[in-house]
Design a protein around this motif. Structure first.
Motif, short mmCIF file in Angstrom:
data_model
loop_
_atom_site.label_atom_id
_atom_site.label_comp_id
_atom_site.label_asym_id
_atom_site.label_seq_id
_atom_site.Cartn_x
_atom_site.Cartn_y
_atom_site.Cartn_z
N SER A 1 29.08 -14.91 49.97
CA SER A 1 27.74 -14.84 50.52
C SER A 1 27.74 -14.03 51.81
N SER A 2 26.62 -13.44 52.13
CA SER A 2 26.51 -12.67 53.37
C SER A 2 26.76 -13.54 54.59
N GLU A 3 26.60 -14.86 54.43
CA GLU A 3 26.80 -15.79 55.54
C GLU A 3 28.25 -16.27 55.65
N GLY B 1 23.44 -11.27 48.83
CA GLY B 1 22.47 -11.94 49.67
C GLY B 1 22.54 -13.45 49.50
N ALA B 2 22.16 -14.17 50.53
CA ALA B 2 22.27 -15.63 50.50
C ALA B 2 21.45 -16.25 49.37
N ASN B 3 20.33 -15.63 48.99
CA ASN B 3 19.46 -16.20 47.96
C ASN B 3 19.29 -15.27 46.75
N SER B 4 20.26 -14.38 46.53
CA SER B 4 20.16 -13.47 45.40
C SER B 4 21.54 -12.99 45.00
N THR B 5 21.60 -12.14 43.97
CA THR B 5 22.86 -11.52 43.55
C THR B 5 22.83 -10.03 43.84
N ASN C 1 14.60 -9.64 42.69
CA ASN C 1 16.05 -9.51 42.81
C ASN C 1 16.49 -8.17 42.20
#
Length: 337
Positions: free
Chosen positions: A201-203, A225-229, A316
């Motif tokens: 994850s980016s995070e 991305g944190a909420n995507s691929t 996305n």
């Protein structure tokens, strides 16, 4: 066609003229790290004078495996990183927590991902491709025909890709370039989408990425991305090399993955038609032909191309779905002969 090309070309025909870097087996590990960093290479063959032979390869993945193993034994509260450390400092401190006095020969091949495999300069590229695939290594140590043999070069997967692109890409002067049917097939048709895709994850921080690369036995991870691929960056072992060989670089291990990617790619920005800049994440679609994929890898001098899906939803766009690496490409070439 490809088989004939590989049989007719000798390993020595593709070697670079520069003298290869080798490491003495008794060299202290922190000194070997400095040699790799100064030479701007990620691995080197290890020579043992007592045995009179090459006994292994020292790869940054071996060093990472060792350092991670040592650091993992230290309780979390004690894991502090001095921002002024370079790789030599880190290894010295790591070793002080472990057995100490570690030489290159004790660490070479620790990751077991890039073993020492040799080949003679007068052997064919076909022999080299078969060895790369069968032994699952990324490079071969090339020996001359003298006794005892000397290391005269390193034969890498990228040399194979460059040869194929030179002969069969759309820009090739080869009259028979359009007759290579395998090259016309898409990466999807060749089964290259089946390889495991490893992401962070980016995070997640850089240390997380290092652990994942080591644990999954891969040399790169996609940052999503944190909420995507959707792919927003890449961290590879070559980036780890920059961390370990640069003053103050060690402190970046706790940096979020996406932030680290942006910072380390500032020197590699590409200008777009409208004058803005973008980070170099090289991608293809699953319908992209094999030869066009290889040509893009050769032109960008990258070891991997990410496959994205252009049919995804607006929420996305272009999610990453697969990875085509030098190794997976060489595997296709080897099996097609």
């Amino acid at each position: 066609m490809l088989n004939e090309l590989f049989k007719a070309t000798k390993v020595k025909d593709l070697l670079k003229s520069t003298k290869p870097i080798t490491l003495d087996s008794e060299l202290p590990l922190h000194e070997a790290c400095a040699v790799l960093a100064k030479s701007k290479i990620s691995s080197a063959p290890v020579y043992d004078a007592e045995q009179g032979a090459f006994i292994g390869m020292l790869d940054y993945r071996d060093i990472v495996a060792h350092v991670l193993t040592v650091l993992h034994k230290i309780p979390p509260p004690q894991q502090s990183f001095d921002s002024d450390w370079d790789v030599a400092d880190v290894v010295k401190v790591a070793l002080s927590k472990g057995p100490g006095n570690v030489s290159v020969k004790m660490i070479a091949n620790m990751s077991s991902l890039d073993p020492l495999v040799t080949i003679r300069e007068d052997e064919s590229v076909k022999d080299a491709v078969d060895k790369l695939h069968e032994r699952q290594c990324h490079r071969l140590v090339v020996l001359d025909t003298q006794q005892p043999p000397n290391c005269i070069g390193i034969f890498s997967e990228s040399l194979v890709i460059a040869l194929v692109v030179e002969k069969f890409s759309k820009f090739s002067k080869n009259e028979n370039k359009d007759k290579w049917e395998l090259g016309k097939k898409s990466v999807e048709e060749l089964g290259l989408l089946k390889n495991e895709l490893v992401t962070v994850s980016s995070e997640d921080n850089v240390l997380d990425a290092m652990y994942k690369m080591h644990d999954k036995r891969v040399s790169s991870v996609a940052i999503v991305g944190a909420n995507s691929t959707q792919i927003v960056g890449v961290i590879s072992m070559s980036d780890v090399k920059e961390i370990l060989s640069t003053k103050r670089g060690w402190s970046k291990l706790m940096t979020p993955a996406e932030k680290f990617f942006v910072e380390t790619r500032n020197k590699q920005m590409f200008e777009t038609e409208d004058g803005s800049t973008r980070m170099p994440i090289f991608t293809v679609f699953k319908q992209t032909s094999f030869i066009d994929t290889l040509a893009k890898m050769a032109a960008t001098k990258t070891h991997r191309i990410w496959v994205v899906d252009h049919t995804a939803s607006p929420a996305n766009p272009y999610p990453v779905i697969a990875l085509v690496s030098l190794s997976s490409a060489v595997a296709v070439l080897s099996q097609s002969q």
